[in-house]
Design an enzyme around this catalytic site. Sequence first.
Site, PDB file in Angstrom:
ATOM      1  N   LYS A  19      -9.474  -2.471   1.584  1.00  0.00           N
ATOM      2  CA  LYS A  19      -9.185  -1.300   2.421  1.00  0.00           C
ATOM      3  C   LYS A  19      -9.948  -0.055   1.969  1.00  0.00           C
ATOM      4  O   LYS A  19     -10.455   0.719   2.777  1.00  0.00           O
ATOM      5  CB  LYS A  19      -7.673  -1.033   2.449  1.00  0.00           C
ATOM      6  CG  LYS A  19      -6.872  -2.158   3.118  1.00  0.00           C
ATOM      7  CD  LYS A  19      -7.368  -2.367   4.491  1.00  0.00           C
ATOM      8  CE  LYS A  19      -6.894  -3.496   5.341  1.00  0.00           C
ATOM      9  NZ  LYS A  19      -5.736  -4.229   5.253  1.00  0.00           N
ATOM     10  N   ARG A  61       0.848  -1.186   0.000  1.00  0.00           N
ATOM     11  CA  ARG A  61       0.000   0.000   0.000  1.00  0.00           C
ATOM     12  C   ARG A  61       0.888   1.241   0.000  1.00  0.00           C
ATOM     13  O   ARG A  61       1.983   1.242   0.539  1.00  0.00           O
ATOM     14  CB  ARG A  61      -0.886   0.030   1.241  1.00  0.00           C
ATOM     15  CG  ARG A  61      -2.064  -0.921   1.180  1.00  0.00           C
ATOM     16  CD  ARG A  61      -2.948  -0.788   2.408  1.00  0.00           C
ATOM     17  NE  ARG A  61      -2.273  -1.224   3.600  1.00  0.00           N
ATOM     18  CZ  ARG A  61      -1.721  -0.436   4.497  1.00  0.00           C
ATOM     19  NH1 ARG A  61      -1.791   0.868   4.377  1.00  0.00           N
ATOM     20  NH2 ARG A  61      -1.124  -0.936   5.543  1.00  0.00           N
ATOM     21  N   TYR A 107      -1.038  -3.650  -7.458  1.00  0.00           N
ATOM     22  CA  TYR A 107      -0.782  -4.467  -6.269  1.00  0.00           C
ATOM     23  C   TYR A 107      -1.985  -4.560  -5.320  1.00  0.00           C
ATOM     24  O   TYR A 107      -2.588  -3.534  -4.972  1.00  0.00           O
ATOM     25  CB  TYR A 107       0.434  -3.921  -5.479  1.00  0.00           C
ATOM     26  CG  TYR A 107       0.574  -4.667  -4.176  1.00  0.00           C
ATOM     27  CD1 TYR A 107       1.134  -5.946  -4.167  1.00  0.00           C
ATOM     28  CD2 TYR A 107       0.026  -4.172  -2.994  1.00  0.00           C
ATOM     29  CE1 TYR A 107       1.172  -6.688  -3.009  1.00  0.00           C
ATOM     30  CE2 TYR A 107       0.066  -4.908  -1.828  1.00  0.00           C
ATOM     31  CZ  TYR A 107       0.643  -6.165  -1.847  1.00  0.00           C
ATOM     32  OH  TYR A 107       0.664  -6.905  -0.703  1.00  0.00           O
ATOM     33  N   HIS A 129     -10.547  -2.386  11.382  1.00  0.00           N
ATOM     34  CA  HIS A 129      -9.440  -3.224  10.888  1.00  0.00           C
ATOM     35  C   HIS A 129      -9.206  -4.350  11.904  1.00  0.00           C
ATOM     36  O   HIS A 129      -8.215  -4.359  12.623  1.00  0.00           O
ATOM     37  CB  HIS A 129      -8.189  -2.336  10.742  1.00  0.00           C
ATOM     38  CG  HIS A 129      -7.071  -2.979   9.991  1.00  0.00           C
ATOM     39  ND1 HIS A 129      -5.766  -2.531  10.098  1.00  0.00           N
ATOM     40  CD2 HIS A 129      -7.030  -4.006   9.112  1.00  0.00           C
ATOM     41  CE1 HIS A 129      -4.984  -3.266   9.316  1.00  0.00           C
ATOM     42  NE2 HIS A 129      -5.723  -4.166   8.718  1.00  0.00           N
ATOM     43  N   ARG A 154       2.148 -12.052  -0.698  1.00  0.00           N
ATOM     44  CA  ARG A 154       0.848 -12.463  -0.119  1.00  0.00           C
ATOM     45  C   ARG A 154       0.229 -13.646  -0.845  1.00  0.00           C
ATOM     46  O   ARG A 154       0.559 -13.941  -1.996  1.00  0.00           O
ATOM     47  CB  ARG A 154      -0.121 -11.279  -0.206  1.00  0.00           C
ATOM     48  CG  ARG A 154       0.375 -10.034   0.532  1.00  0.00           C
ATOM     49  CD  ARG A 154      -0.569  -9.560   1.549  1.00  0.00           C
ATOM     50  NE  ARG A 154       0.004  -8.541   2.414  1.00  0.00           N
ATOM     51  CZ  ARG A 154      -0.536  -8.193   3.568  1.00  0.00           C
ATOM     52  NH1 ARG A 154      -1.634  -8.784   3.997  1.00  0.00           N
ATOM     53  NH2 ARG A 154       0.023  -7.265   4.323  1.00  0.00           N
ATOM     54  N   SER A 194      -1.338  -3.410  10.225  1.00  0.00           N
ATOM     55  CA  SER A 194      -0.949  -4.311   9.148  1.00  0.00           C
ATOM     56  C   SER A 194       0.303  -5.102   9.518  1.00  0.00           C
ATOM     57  O   SER A 194       1.254  -4.540  10.064  1.00  0.00           O
ATOM     58  CB  SER A 194      -0.671  -3.497   7.883  1.00  0.00           C
ATOM     59  OG  SER A 194      -1.824  -2.775   7.540  1.00  0.00           O
ATOM     60  N   CYS A 214       0.777  -7.286  11.807  1.00  0.00           N
ATOM     61  CA  CYS A 214       1.030  -7.390  13.251  1.00  0.00           C
ATOM     62  C   CYS A 214       0.287  -8.564  13.875  1.00  0.00           C
ATOM     63  O   CYS A 214       0.082  -8.608  15.082  1.00  0.00           O
ATOM     64  CB  CYS A 214       0.680  -6.085  13.941  1.00  0.00           C
ATOM     65  SG  CYS A 214       1.853  -4.775  13.561  1.00  0.00           S
ATOM     66  N   ASP A 253      -9.228  -9.765   8.876  1.00  0.00           N
ATOM     67  CA  ASP A 253      -8.720  -8.418   8.581  1.00  0.00           C
ATOM     68  C   ASP A 253      -9.722  -7.299   8.832  1.00  0.00           C
ATOM     69  O   ASP A 253      -9.336  -6.218   9.241  1.00  0.00           O
ATOM     70  CB  ASP A 253      -8.244  -8.364   7.120  1.00  0.00           C
ATOM     71  CG  ASP A 253      -7.322  -7.180   6.841  1.00  0.00           C
ATOM     72  OD1 ASP A 253      -6.356  -7.013   7.595  1.00  0.00           O
ATOM     73  OD2 ASP A 253      -7.574  -6.439   5.882  1.00  0.00           O
TER      74      ASP A 253
HETATM   75  P1  GTP Z   1      -2.275  -7.653   7.392  1.00  0.00           P
HETATM   76  O1  GTP Z   1      -2.773  -8.699   6.462  1.00  0.00           O
HETATM   77  O2  GTP Z   1      -1.216  -6.790   6.797  1.00  0.00           O
HETATM   78  O3  GTP Z   1      -3.363  -6.827   7.976  1.00  0.00           O
HETATM   79  O4  GTP Z   1      -1.435  -8.417   8.558  1.00  0.00           O
HETATM   80  P2  GTP Z   1      -1.898  -9.267   9.838  1.00  0.00           P
HETATM   81  O5  GTP Z   1      -2.212  -8.355  10.958  1.00  0.00           O
HETATM   82  O6  GTP Z   1      -2.929 -10.256   9.456  1.00  0.00           O
HETATM   83  O7  GTP Z   1      -0.536 -10.022  10.245  1.00  0.00           O
HETATM   84  P3  GTP Z   1      -0.116 -11.565  10.121  1.00  0.00           P
HETATM   85  O8  GTP Z   1      -0.935 -12.454  10.994  1.00  0.00           O
HETATM   86  O9  GTP Z   1      -0.028 -11.901   8.689  1.00  0.00           O
HETATM   87  O10 GTP Z   1       1.342 -11.516  10.740  1.00  0.00           O
HETATM   88  C1  GTP Z   1       2.343 -10.670  10.239  1.00  0.00           C
HETATM   89  C2  GTP Z   1       3.686 -11.064  10.766  1.00  0.00           C
HETATM   90  O11 GTP Z   1       3.701 -11.111  12.185  1.00  0.00           O
HETATM   91  C3  GTP Z   1       4.140 -12.439  10.280  1.00  0.00           C
HETATM   92  O12 GTP Z   1       5.495 -12.387   9.928  1.00  0.00           O
HETATM   93  C4  GTP Z   1       3.937 -13.315  11.493  1.00  0.00           C
HETATM   94  O13 GTP Z   1       4.813 -14.402  11.483  1.00  0.00           O
HETATM   95  C5  GTP Z   1       4.186 -12.363  12.647  1.00  0.00           C
HETATM   96  N1  GTP Z   1       3.418 -12.758  13.855  1.00  0.00           N
HETATM   97  C6  GTP Z   1       2.100 -13.021  13.920  1.00  0.00           C
HETATM   98  N2  GTP Z   1       1.732 -13.397  15.173  1.00  0.00           N
HETATM   99  C7  GTP Z   1       2.858 -13.342  15.918  1.00  0.00           C
HETATM  100  C8  GTP Z   1       3.131 -13.598  17.307  1.00  0.00           C
HETATM  101  O14 GTP Z   1       2.267 -13.961  18.099  1.00  0.00           O
HETATM  102  N3  GTP Z   1       4.420 -13.429  17.715  1.00  0.00           N
HETATM  103  C9  GTP Z   1       5.398 -13.028  16.851  1.00  0.00           C
HETATM  104  N4  GTP Z   1       6.631 -12.878  17.340  1.00  0.00           N
HETATM  105  N5  GTP Z   1       5.174 -12.785  15.537  1.00  0.00           N
HETATM  106  C10 GTP Z   1       3.922 -12.931  15.081  1.00  0.00           C
HETATM  107  C1  SPV Z   2      -2.931  -4.457   5.301  1.00  0.00           C
HETATM  108  O1  SPV Z   2      -1.948  -3.818   4.881  1.00  0.00           O
HETATM  109  O2  SPV Z   2      -3.474  -4.219   6.399  1.00  0.00           O
HETATM  110  C2  SPV Z   2      -3.458  -5.568   4.504  1.00  0.00           C
HETATM  111  C3  SPV Z   2      -2.913  -5.785   3.177  1.00  0.00           C
HETATM  112  O3  SPV Z   2      -4.357  -6.253   4.954  1.00  0.00           O
HETATM  113  S1  SPV Z   2      -3.579  -4.704   1.995  1.00  0.00           S
HETATM  114  O4  SPV Z   2      -4.790  -5.300   1.482  1.00  0.00           O
HETATM  115  O5  SPV Z   2      -2.552  -4.555   0.965  1.00  0.00           O
HETATM  116  O6  SPV Z   2      -3.890  -3.441   2.606  1.00  0.00           O
HETATM  117 MN    MN Z   3      -4.879  -5.645   7.073  1.00  0.00          MN
END
Ligand code: GTP
Ligand code: SPV
Ligand code: MN
Length: 596
Positions: free
Chosen positions: A206, A69, A197, A226, A376, A248, A250, A277
């Site tokens: 989003k 983004r 993208y 979110h 992704r 994002s 996290c 999400d």
């Molecule tokens: P978006 O799709 O961008 O909104 O991301 P998201 O919030 O769904 O994050 P996602 O679950 O994909 O995790 C993102 C990163 O954080 C990855 O590299 C995970 O491995 C890491 N991660 C997720 N949960 C944990 C956790 O409990 N501990 C740690 N250390 N890392 C974590």
């Molecule tokens: C985020 O960035 O929080 C996502 C991926 O879930 S995107 O759809 O690219 O915004």
């Molecule tokens: Mn997201």
Amino acid sequence: MTQNQQILDFVAKYQALMNPDKVVWIDGSKAQKNALTEEAIETGEVLKLNNKLLPGCLYHRTAINDVARVENRTFICSQDKTNAGPTNNWMDPQEAYAKLDAIAKDCMVGRTMYVIPFSMGKIGSPFAKYGIELTDSIYVVLNMIIMTRVSDKVLDKIGESGTFVRGIHSKVKLEEANRYICQFPEDNTIYSLNSGYGGNVLLGKKCFALRIASYQGWKEGWMAEHMLILGIQKPDGDTKYVAAAFPSACGKTNLAMLIPPDCYTSKGYKVFTVGDDIAWIRKGRGGKLYAVNPENGFFGVAPGTNIKSNPNALISTQKNTIFTNVLYNPKTNTVWWEGLDKNPPAEAIDWKGNPWTPNTVDANGVKVKGAHPNSRFTAPAKNCPCISPEFESRTGVPLTAIIFGGRRAKAAPLVYESFNWKHGVFVGAIMASETTAAAAGAVGVVRHDPMAMLPFCGYHMGDYFQHWLNIGAKVKKNAPRIFNVNWFRTDANGNFIWPGYGDNMRVLDWILKRCENAVDAKETAIGYVPNSADIELDGLDFSTKDLETILDVDKTTWTAESEDIEKFFEKFGDRLPAELKNQLTALKRRVKKISN
Ligand code: GTP
Ligand code: SPV
Ligand code: MN
């Protein structure tokens, strides 16, 4: 396809402007999807992966300058500048339309314009909102078919309601300098130009389900957040639902699909995913807050996803999935990413399209990543082994708790509970988190990200905070309790202290127990923190002492934190609700009293 004059006028207007060779209406049928897939394979827009190992899966690379983004190119175009607020980029709508129309003029010459009717939320349900996205990318069409409910039925539904969100997307020339993601909340309109993208171009996500929908929710008395949504089924069969907002990359997808540790599964606990999400939340039966996931798939971060960290996500990607910007293994015709396993292919093609081996280094001798950190997968929600039976619910699931969380090496403890809804809104408003690869720009910089909505709120964030306070007043005693979590505290060597992932169940368990008044807590300056004995550590090589270090509320840290919050709040001027000002004063008073 439709007799609806508003829809026909919309399509005709942009057909005239962008001048495609051909217009194709997407109907949601399998036959059309298959034909488009074949066409995209033929042109090389996507690559068909190994049909034995990854049936129905496709691979796609976006331009090297177009992999996340783009927040500095994202605008809220409200009539009045002040209504976009201090945290959004703003452009005057008239100026923006003129600028965007000039860029879009004739941009589809030689291309096909696809017209995608889609629904966010189950078609015909009380939560559902409809949109039409115009695009010149088959990749976008195929992703939208996974991520939203694409169907010609939507055209009929729009006929009944007469309103729909207008999404105009074109790759144009994929020029960074002319890349714009513009939301016009007052016109239900989105323009996305010069990107190809994910989050920039899958306009249901989003742009619509958060930026436009947050504005709609503000006007109509509901919330677009979110947030992931998950259900925890207890041994007695009762299921409690929680929603959690993390910025994002996290941990939303990971928490939404977590597999509890043995000490829970052996007792019969199960976790179900409703969403990973986005949550749309409104007051419903019994005066409680109910949440739905308006999406139909997962657009998840690939790196780090593996059979140990998130088996449910990995299994979700084993069929009918589109992989974007991961490593391509030509030998097996499959994909790989950092953190999938310890067996990277010996010879492969990286996300930039360059030859790659596990030993490839750049000019500075630094190892080159095979997959982009924000690469992704786009996977259908129904692929997920733990998808909730309530996923298709028309009315949503009742929320017991709302959880905020960020990526903080220091400061925020593992978990704490707010004193009440108003204080909980303050806890959400003071969230800060280290930036990630999900957005273009520096990674690892702590920034304020209230409710994880900083890049996604379609109106003034001061008004947004007030809206949260108002919703709490509407549900009163039935309001979910509000918590804050942080999985990311690090030790002196920069290693994460808390094991995270499935073990986060131990924290969710405490949260549920708090909601049932089944466990005590320590009252601290920032909220209720667990007594260390109340976090289940069975089966974990983790001492109570380690736990105490990440439950700690430190005076120096929180004094600095309060000063920082004060500066951040100043941005909002007189649109910061008085309640939040009072909450900050109260926090400062309590922090002063912490004994070292
Ligand atoms: P978006 O799709 O961008 O909104 O991301 P998201 O919030 O769904 O994050 P996602 O679950 O994909 O995790 C993102 C990163 O954080 C990855 O590299 C995970 O491995 C890491 N991660 C997720 N949960 C944990 C956790 O409990 N501990 C740690 N250390 N890392 C974590
Ligand atoms: C985020 O960035 O929080 C996502 C991926 O879930 S995107 O759809 O690219 O915004
Ligand atoms: Mn997201």
